[in-house]
Design a protein around this motif. Structure first.
Motif, short mmCIF file in Angstrom:
data_model
loop_
_atom_site.label_atom_id
_atom_site.label_comp_id
_atom_site.label_asym_id
_atom_site.label_seq_id
_atom_site.Cartn_x
_atom_site.Cartn_y
_atom_site.Cartn_z
N THR A 653 -10.82 21.59 3.33
CA THR A 653 -10.41 22.64 2.51
C THR A 653 -9.72 22.43 1.27
OG1 THR A 653 -10.60 24.40 4.37
CG2 THR A 653 -9.68 25.24 2.31
N LEU A 654 -10.01 22.68 0.02
CA LEU A 654 -9.20 22.51 -0.93
C LEU A 654 -8.59 24.03 -1.41
CD1 LEU A 654 -11.67 20.47 -3.20
CD2 LEU A 654 -9.80 19.86 -1.93
N ARG A 655 -7.36 24.10 -1.85
CA ARG A 655 -7.01 25.30 -2.10
C ARG A 655 -5.87 25.21 -3.32
NH1 ARG A 655 -3.00 26.07 3.35
NH2 ARG A 655 -1.54 24.45 3.03
N ALA A 656 -5.71 26.28 -4.13
CA ALA A 656 -4.87 26.59 -5.35
C ALA A 656 -4.66 27.72 -5.39
CB ALA A 656 -5.64 25.92 -6.62
N SER A 657 -3.52 28.01 -6.26
CA SER A 657 -2.77 29.41 -6.32
C SER A 657 -2.06 29.18 -7.55
CB SER A 657 -1.62 29.67 -5.20
OG SER A 657 -1.27 30.96 -5.59
N PHE A 658 -2.07 30.12 -8.53
CA PHE A 658 -1.32 30.30 -9.68
C PHE A 658 -0.72 31.71 -9.80
CE2 PHE A 658 -5.19 27.75 -10.15
CZ PHE A 658 -4.52 26.40 -10.97
N ASN A 659 0.64 31.53 -9.91
CA ASN A 659 1.57 32.93 -9.93
C ASN A 659 2.12 32.89 -11.31
OD1 ASN A 659 1.31 33.98 -6.77
ND2 ASN A 659 1.23 32.01 -7.00
N LYS A 660 2.47 34.21 -11.63
CA LYS A 660 3.32 34.52 -12.73
C LYS A 660 4.02 35.60 -12.06
CE LYS A 660 4.30 37.17 -16.82
NZ LYS A 660 4.36 38.76 -16.92
N ALA A 661 5.47 35.67 -12.41
CA ALA A 661 6.33 36.75 -12.19
C ALA A 661 7.49 36.88 -13.10
CB ALA A 661 7.02 36.71 -10.77
N GLN A 662 8.14 37.97 -13.30
CA GLN A 662 9.20 38.30 -13.97
C GLN A 662 10.18 39.19 -12.91
OE1 GLN A 662 7.34 40.48 -17.47
NE2 GLN A 662 9.06 39.31 -18.63
N ARG A 663 11.38 38.54 -13.03
CA ARG A 663 12.42 38.97 -12.45
C ARG A 663 13.68 39.66 -13.15
NH1 ARG A 663 17.32 37.59 -9.47
NH2 ARG A 663 17.42 35.86 -10.77
N ALA A 664 13.92 41.00 -12.78
CA ALA A 664 15.16 41.43 -13.33
C ALA A 664 16.38 40.87 -12.73
CB ALA A 664 14.89 43.07 -13.34
N PRO A 665 17.47 41.01 -13.45
CA PRO A 665 18.75 40.67 -12.68
C PRO A 665 19.03 41.55 -11.53
CG PRO A 665 19.29 41.41 -14.98
CD PRO A 665 17.78 41.22 -14.83
N THR A 666 19.56 41.17 -10.31
CA THR A 666 20.17 42.11 -9.32
C THR A 666 21.21 42.68 -9.94
OG1 THR A 666 21.76 40.58 -8.54
CG2 THR A 666 19.63 40.26 -7.62
N VAL A 667 21.60 43.78 -9.23
CA VAL A 667 22.60 44.78 -9.69
C VAL A 667 23.99 44.10 -9.85
CG1 VAL A 667 21.56 46.74 -8.83
CG2 VAL A 667 23.21 45.52 -7.14
N VAL A 668 24.05 42.74 -8.76
CA VAL A 668 25.36 42.22 -9.16
C VAL A 668 25.40 41.10 -10.30
CG1 VAL A 668 26.64 40.22 -7.97
CG2 VAL A 668 25.99 42.21 -6.75
N GLU A 669 24.29 40.74 -10.44
CA GLU A 669 23.84 39.57 -11.33
C GLU A 669 24.05 40.37 -12.85
OE1 GLU A 669 20.78 36.19 -10.40
OE2 GLU A 669 20.07 38.08 -10.67
N ALA A 670 23.53 41.72 -13.02
CA ALA A 670 23.80 42.33 -14.30
C ALA A 670 25.17 42.82 -14.52
CB ALA A 670 23.01 43.71 -14.11
N TYR A 671 25.80 43.14 -13.44
CA TYR A 671 27.37 43.28 -13.57
C TYR A 671 28.22 42.09 -13.87
CZ TYR A 671 31.97 44.93 -12.26
OH TYR A 671 33.20 45.27 -12.13
N GLN A 672 27.85 41.09 -13.26
CA GLN A 672 28.65 39.77 -13.50
C GLN A 672 28.40 39.42 -15.10
OE1 GLN A 672 26.89 37.19 -10.65
NE2 GLN A 672 28.60 37.38 -9.23
N ALA A 673 27.18 39.72 -15.47
CA ALA A 673 26.98 39.25 -16.97
C ALA A 673 27.75 40.23 -18.02
CB ALA A 673 25.18 39.54 -17.23
N SER A 674 27.71 41.45 -17.91
CA SER A 674 28.21 42.32 -18.69
C SER A 674 29.84 42.64 -18.39
CB SER A 674 27.50 43.64 -18.65
OG SER A 674 27.49 44.40 -17.48
#
Length: 1017
Positions: A653-674
Motif C-alpha cells: 500500500t502506498l499512501r500520501a497525505s497533504f494538510n494545511k492548517a492555521q492555528r490561532a494563538p492560545t489565550v495564554v500565548e495571546a496574553y504573553q504577546a500583548s
C-alpha cells in the motif's frame, strides 16, 4: 561495569528465571473487560493493524474508528501513519505515569517533569519537538482539556487500552491546533468485575567515580559513591464495574494512588555538583555559592571593603577567605530534586446506557489531585535582593570576635557604630519548599447511535477544569534581618537592640547556625506568596457519519461506497489567575482573566475509487475541510487535507497525505504577546557591550566587551560608550520587558508519504516507511531575551534581532520597571518569528513468529530518522537545522536516529512471557562542532571536550507470569545494565537541568527495578 554491577545484574536475572518453574499452571486471565493477560498477543495484533492502517475491532460490531478520522466503517484504512502503544507494552515498562510511556516513542520530544527541579508538576506532550500547543491530546476521541492547562497524568496508566499517536497533520478532523498531530488515549471501558493493579519500583544504582567526582572533591564537597537503592515509587489502582439489565447498562469506576520518593542531586555521583567550564576546553570547576552553612560576610566600607570572607568551618569564630575548600563555599544544588517528591490521587468513572441501537447515553469523569515540591536551602539572602539599602551590623555585637570586629569595623571595633555589611547565610536546617498542588476534573456526556444501515451520530461535550496553586517560599523579612543583626549584650545575654517584639538575635559570625527560633522569626508572619491558575474548557460537538454505498453511491470500479462525516463544534477556553500581594511583591505580575471561543464546522469524505481489480487492489481518495472562526481574530481560518491510498496488490500500500492548517494563538500565548511586564534577567549575563568583569580576592578588573563595536553600534550604542562601565547592569541583571507584541495566526503545511508492506509469503510480517515534512509559516513561539542578544551577536548585528535590544538615551539597559519605561531594556515574549520546520522518516514493523507447541515470538520495531528540526529565525538568516546537535539554541535534543525494538517470547498457554526491549538513542554533537555557521559551528568555536555524546543503548527485561486466570505477576528491570547517563559541563544551558546530563533524554537515575501484579476477581 565493575564486579558489583555484574553480580547485581546476574542475581536479578537469575532470580527471575529461577522463579519461572515455581509458578503454577495455566491461565489466560481474561474477563469481560479487554484482555488482562500480560501477553504479547494484544501488542502484536494491534501494532500490525495500526501499521497496515486499520485498528483492532474490540467492539465485535465490525465497525471501528481509527485515530485521524471520524468516519466509522468496517476495515477502514488510514492514509496517515499511526503509532500505537498497547496495554501490554505499558505493563512491560512498569511506568507510574503517562510521561514515561510516551518518552520512549521516537516521534515524541522527551520530557521529564518528574526529574526536573523547576517543573510545575504538569505533563504535556510535544510531537516532533513542535511544542505542546501544536499537539492535540484526546481521550477516547475527545479533547483532554485546554492546551495550556492540561495535565496528561490525569490519565491512569492501568486504564489505558492503547495510545494512538497520529504523527501527521490532523487539523481538518479534530481542530486547527492539531498541527503536529494527535495523541489519543483509548481507555478500557465497559469493565465488569474487580481488578487490582499494583506496581512498586525503585532505583538500584552504583555510584562510580567520574569526572564530576574530582571536581566536587576539589571544591570541598563529598560525592556519594557506592551502591544505592532509592527513589521508591508506588502505583496502585482499584477498578470495579458491573453490567445490568442484560448488559444494557454498564457502570465502572476506579481509584488510583501514586507516590514517588525524593532523590536529591547529591544522591548521584554525576550530580555531586554542577560542573562548569567557563571557557572553551578550559578547566572544570564546580558551581559554588556564597550561601554557605559557614556564612558569608563582605564589608562594604573600610580598608577591607569588597573582600569576601566566611566563618571558619572549624568553629574558631574567625573569618577566613571565601573560596573552595571544605565548608567554605556551598554547593547550591545538592538538595535539588533529581526525582521530585510527589503524591497523586486519580479517580473516575464511566457509564453507558444502551436504550436501543439508535440511542446510547454515555458519560465519564476523571479527577485528580497532585502535590509535588521544589526544594531550596533556607537562607538569609543578600541585601541587594531587596533593594539598595545594606544590612547593618553594630561593632559591639557580642557575637563578633576581636578579629572579626577588626575586619568589619576597623578603629570603630567595640563601639555602637553600625557598618554596612553584605551578609549571606545558609542555615543548617530543613529545606524551604515551593509546593505545586494541581487538581483537575474532566467530564464528558453525550448520546450516540446508529440509524439504519448507513448513519451514525454522536452529540456530546467535554468540560474540563485544571487548577494549579503555587505556594512559593518567600524572602525573609529585610527589617527582621537587620533587627536580628543589631545585637547587644544585656547581662551577658545577646539581645536585639531594637527591642522588637519576638526578635531573635542572629549569630551570623559562626558556622552551622541551625537556630529554628531565629528562622521562625525571620520568615514568620510573611504574607503568603501564592499564585492560582485555572484553565477551563467547554467543548460541544455534533458529528454524523454516513455510508452512501447503502444508497448505491459507489464508484463503478469499487465495492465500498462513498463515506463522509459532518461535524460542528463550539469550544471556549478560559484561563484566569489570582495572585496574593506577597506573590506580587516577590515575583511581580498581575491577575489575569483570558478567554476566547471558536465555532468550527467540518466535512470529511472517503471515496474508494477502485477495489479488487488487476493492479488496483485499492485506490482511494480522502479529503476534509474545516472552517474555524475564533473570537480573538476577525478572520476565519480554513484547514484542509487531501489524502490518497493506492494498493496495486493486497501486500503493498502506498499512501500520501497533504494538510494545511492555521492555528490561532492560545489565550495564554495571546496574553504573553500583548501584556507588558518588567523583570530582571536571570543568570549572570550582563550587557554584552559593557566590559567583562573579573573579581579575584576582592580585586576587580575589566576586560573587553563580548560584542564587537559593530554589533553594539547595531543596538543603537554610540562608539564613545563602547566598553564603558556605566553600561554594567546592577548585579549583572539588565531589565527585560516581556510583551508588547501582536501575535498573529501561524500557517502550517504537513505532508506525509508512506509505504506499507504486508507480504503474504511471510505470514505475520508487517512494516511501513513514512516520510514527513512540516513547515510552519509565521510561527508562534516564546522567545526569551537571549533570542535577541544571542541572535544579535551571532548575526553580526542583524537588525531583526538587535532591534530587541532597546537602549535608553544614555545607552543603558537597566531602566526602573516602576517607571513603565519605553527604553532601557531587552525584549522577550511570544511573537511570530518566521519559520519552524520538521522533516524526517518513520519506520515501523511487527513480526509474529509461531514456534508450534513451544510458543510464540513477537518482534515490534519503531524507529525515526530526523533529517531536519529547527527553522529560520528571520528572513535574512539561514535555516537552522538542529538535528543531532545540542547547544547554541538547539534545545530539541533530537538525535538523527532513535528506535525501540521489543522482542517477546510467550509460551503456548500464555502462562509465561519474557519481553526484552532495546532502546537506542543516536549520537548528539555540540552545535559548536557542527561546521554549520547557522548554529554557531564556526572553526573558532569547535570544542575538544564535551563536544559529543556517543550513541546510547538501553536494555529492558520484563518477565510475566499468569496464574489461574485471576493473577498476573511481573518482574521488570529497566536499564538492566545500570548504564550511566552522559556527563556534560554547563548542562543548564543545554537541558535546563543542573545535574550535568540531559535527564529528559537519558535514563539519569540508573537501573530501575519493578515488581507488579494484576489481580482480577
Amino acid at each position: 561495569m565493575n564486579w558489583r554491577t555484574h553480580v547485581s545484574c546476574l542475581a536479578l536475572v537469575g532470580g527471575m528465571m529461577v522463579a519461572a518453574p515455581a509458578i503454577a499452571q495455566t491461565a489466560d486471565n481474561t474477563n469481560a473487560a479487554p484482555p488482562q493477560t500480560d501477553t504479547a498477543a494484544d501488542s502484536s495484533d494491534t501494532k500490525a493493524a495500526t501499521i497496515s492502517g486499520t485498528a483492532p475491532d474490540s467492539s465485535g460490531s465490525g465497525e471501528i474508528v481509527v485515530t485521524g478520522t471520524r468516519i466509522v466503517r468496517p476495515n477502514i484504512t488510514a492514509a496517515a501513519p499511526i503509532t500505537s502503544v498497547t496495554s501490554a507494552d505499558i505493563r512491560a515498562q512498569a511506568p507510574i505515569n503517562v510521561e514515561e510511556v510516551l518518552n520512549r516513542l521516537p516521534q515524541i520530544s522527551p520530557d521529564s517533569q518528574q526529574n526536573y527541579q523547576d517543573s510545575d508538576g504538569r505533563q504535556r506532550i510535544k510531537l516532533r519537538s513542535l511544542g505542546f500547543e501544536r499537539t492535540l491530546v484526546l481521550v477516547d476521541g475527545k479533547r483532554l482539556g485546554t492546551q495550556n492547562g492540561q495535565d496528561t497524568n490525569i490519565i491512569p496508566v492501568s486504564l489505558i487500552e492503547r495510545v494512538d499517536v497520529l504523527t501527521g497533520g490532523a487539523s481538518s478532523v479534530y481542530g486547527s491546533d492539531a498541527i503536529a498531530g494527535v495523541v489519543n488515549f483509548v481507555l478500557k471501558q465497559n469493565f465488569t468485575g474487580v481488578r487490582i493493579d499494583a506496581n512498586y519500583n525503585f532505583y538500584n544504582h552504583n555510584n562510580t567515580s567520574n569526572i564530576v567526582t574530582s571536581a566536587a572533591q576539589a571544591s570541598g564537597f563529598s560525592p556519594r559513591l557506592g551502591q544505592v537503592n532509592d527513589g521508591g515509587r508506588s502505583d496502585i489502582a482499584l477498578t470495579a464495574g458491573t453490567s445490568l439489565f442484560d448488559g444494557k447498562l454498564n457502570l465502572s469506576g476506579f481509584v488510583n494512588y501514586r507516590h514517588a520518593d525524593l532523590v536529591p542531586y547529591d544522591a548521584r555521583s554525576i550530580s555531586a555538583c554542577q560542573l562548569n567550564q567557563a571557557t572553551k576546553d578550559g578547566p572544570l570547576s564546580c558551581q559554588i555559592s556564597t550561601y554557605s552553612v559557614s556564612g558569608y560576610v563582605s564589608p562594604s566600607t573600610g580598608t577591607n571593603a569588597g573582600r569576601q570572607y566566611v566563618n571558619d568551618p572549624a568553629g574558631t569564630r574567625t573569618f577566613v577567605p571565601y573560596g573552595t575548600g571544605a565548608g567554605k563555599a556551598a554547593n547550591p544544588y545538592d538538595g535539588y530534586s533529581y526525582q521530585r517528591q510527589d503524591n497523586r490521587v486519580n479517580a473516575g468513572g464511566f457509564v453507558t446506557l444502551k436504550l436501543a441501537p439508535e440511542f446510547e447515553v454515555y458519560g465519564s469523569a476523571l479527577w485528580f489531585r497532585d502535590r509535588s515540591i521544589n526544594r531550596y536551602p533556607t537562607r538569609v539572602f543578600a541585601a541587594a535582593n531587596y533593594g539598595s539599602d545594606p544590612f547593618l551590623v553594630n561593632c559591639n555585637n557580642p557575637f563578633l570576635s576581636t578579629q572579626q570586629a577588626g575586619i568589619l569595623c576597623g578603629a570603630a571595633a567595640g563601639t555602637a557604630t553600625q557598618v554596612p555589611v553584605d551578609i549571606r547565610y545558609r542555615f543548617n536546617a530543613p529545606f524551604m519548599t515551593d509546593t505545586y498542588t494541581n487538581t483537575g476534573i474532566r467530564a464528558t456526556a453525550g448520546v450516540r447511535g446508529k440509524v439504519g444501515d448507513a448513519w451514525t451520530y454522536d452529540v456530546g461535550g467535554v468540560f474540563s477544569r485544571n487548577q494549579q496553586i503555587w505556594d512559593s517560599s518567600r524572602l525573609p523579612s529585610f527589617d527582621r534581618v537587620n533587627n536580628a543583626l543589631n545585637v547587644v549584650n544585656v547581662n551577658g545575654v545577646p539581645t536585639c537592640a531594637s527591642g522588637a517584639a519576638g526578635c531573635v538575635p542572629f549569630d551570623a559570625f559562626s558556622a552551622g547556625n541551625s537556630n529554628q527560633a531565629l528562622i521562625n522569626y525571620l520568615y514568620g508572619d510573611l504574607a503568603p506568596a501564592i499564585q492560582k491558575q485555572v484553565g477551563l474548557l467547554y467543548d460541544v460537538q455534533a458529528n454524523m457519519t454516513g455510508d452512501l454505498g447503502t444508497y448505491g453511491i459507489t464508484s463503478p470500479l469499487a465495492t465500498d461506497g462513498v463515506a463522509f462525516a459532518l461535524g460542528t463544534e463550539f469550544r471556549k477556553d478560559r484561563q484566569f489567575s489570582q495572585l496574593t500581594p506577597g506573590f506580587i511583591e516577590d515575583y511581580g505580575g498581575s491577575p489575569s482573566d483570558l478567554a476566547q471561543h471558536v465555532w468550527e464546522s467540518n466535512i470529511e469524505v472517503q471515496a474508494p475509487l477502485i477495489q479488487d481489480r488487476p493492479f488496483a487492489h485499492l485506490l482511494q481518495a480522502n479529503g476534509a475541510y474545516r472552517l474555524s472562526k475564533y473570537s480573538s481574530n476577525p478572520n476565519k481560518f480554513t484547514t484542509w487535507k487531501i489524502e490518497g491510498l493506492y494498493a496495486p496488490v493486497a501486500d503493498l500500500t502506498l499512501r500520501a497525505s497533504f494538510n494545511k492548517a492555521q492555528r490561532a494563538p492560545t489565550v495564554v500565548e495571546a496574553y504573553q504577546a500583548s501584556n507588558i511586564s518588567y523583570t530582571r534577567q536571570g543568570g549572570s549575563q550582563n550587557d554584552f557591550c559593557a566590559p567583562t568583569v573579573t573579581t579575584v580576592n576582592g580585586v576587580t578588573t575589566y576586560g573587553a566587551p563580548i560584542a564587537s563595536r559593530e554589533v553594539c553600534r547595531a543596538t543603537g550604542l554610540s562608539d564613545t560608550l563602547y566598553g564603558s562601565t556605566t553600561l554594567l547592569c546592577p548585579n549583572d541583571q539588565c531589565t527585560v520587558r516581556s510583551g508588547g507584541f501582536t501575535a498573529d495566526p501561524e500557517t502550517a503545511y504537513t505532508q506525509t508519504y508512506g509505504l506499507v508492506v504486508k507480504p503474504r509469503f511471510v505470514k505475520g510480517l508487517v512494516f511501513s516507511v513514512d516520510r514527513y515534512r512540516i513547515k510552519i509559516n509565521n510561527s508562534l513561539g516564546y522567545n526569551d531575551y537571549s533570542y535577541y542578544t544571542d541572535g544579535c551577536l551571532r548575526s553580526g548585528g542583524d537588525s531583526f534581532f538587535c532591534s530587541g535590544i532597546v537602549r535608553d538615551a544614555n545607552g543603558t539597559l537597566y531602566a526602573a520597571a516602576a517607571n513603565n519605561p519605553t527604553s532601557g531594556f531587552i525584549r522577550q515574549g511570544t511573537t511570530n518569528y518566521y519559520l519552524s520546520i520538521a522533516r524526517g522518516w518513520d519506520f515501523q514493523g511487527s513480526y509474529a513468529l509461531g514456534l508450534g507447541g513451544a510458543g510464540r515470538l513477537d518482534f515490534d520495531f519503531n524507529g525515526s530518522l530526523t533529517t531536519f528540526a529547527g527553522g529560520q529565525d528571520s528572513p535574512v538568516q539561514p535555516q537552522r537545522n538542529c538535528t543531532g546537535y545540542f547547544g547554541n539554541g538547539c534545545s530539541q535534543l533530537l538525535p538523527k536516529w532513535s528506535h525501540g525494538l521489543r522482542t517477546t517470547y510467550s509460551t503456548a498457554d500464555n502462562v509465561f512471557n519474557a519481553s526484552f526491549n532495546w532502546r537506542y538513542v543516536g549520537s548528539l554533537t555540540s552545535a559548536n562542532n557542527s561546521g554549520d555557521e547557522a548554529i554557531g559551528g564556526t572553526p573558532d568555536r569547535a570544542q575538544t571536550t564535551f563536544y559529543r555524546i556517543a550513541p546510547t543503548s538501553y536494555f529492558d527485561l520484563a518477565l510475566t507470569f499468569n496464574i489461574a486466570r485471576q493473577f498476573a505477576f511481573r518482574v521488570i528491570a529497566n536499564n538492566l545494565f545500570d548504564k550511566n547517563p552522559p556527563i556534560l559541563a554547563n548542562s543548564y544551558s543545554i537541558s535546563l537541568a543542573r545535574n550535568n546530563t540531559i535527564p529528559q533524554r537519558y535514563d539519569a537515575l540508573g537501573r530501575n527495578i519493578a515488581i507488579g501484579t494484576t489481580i482480577t476477581f
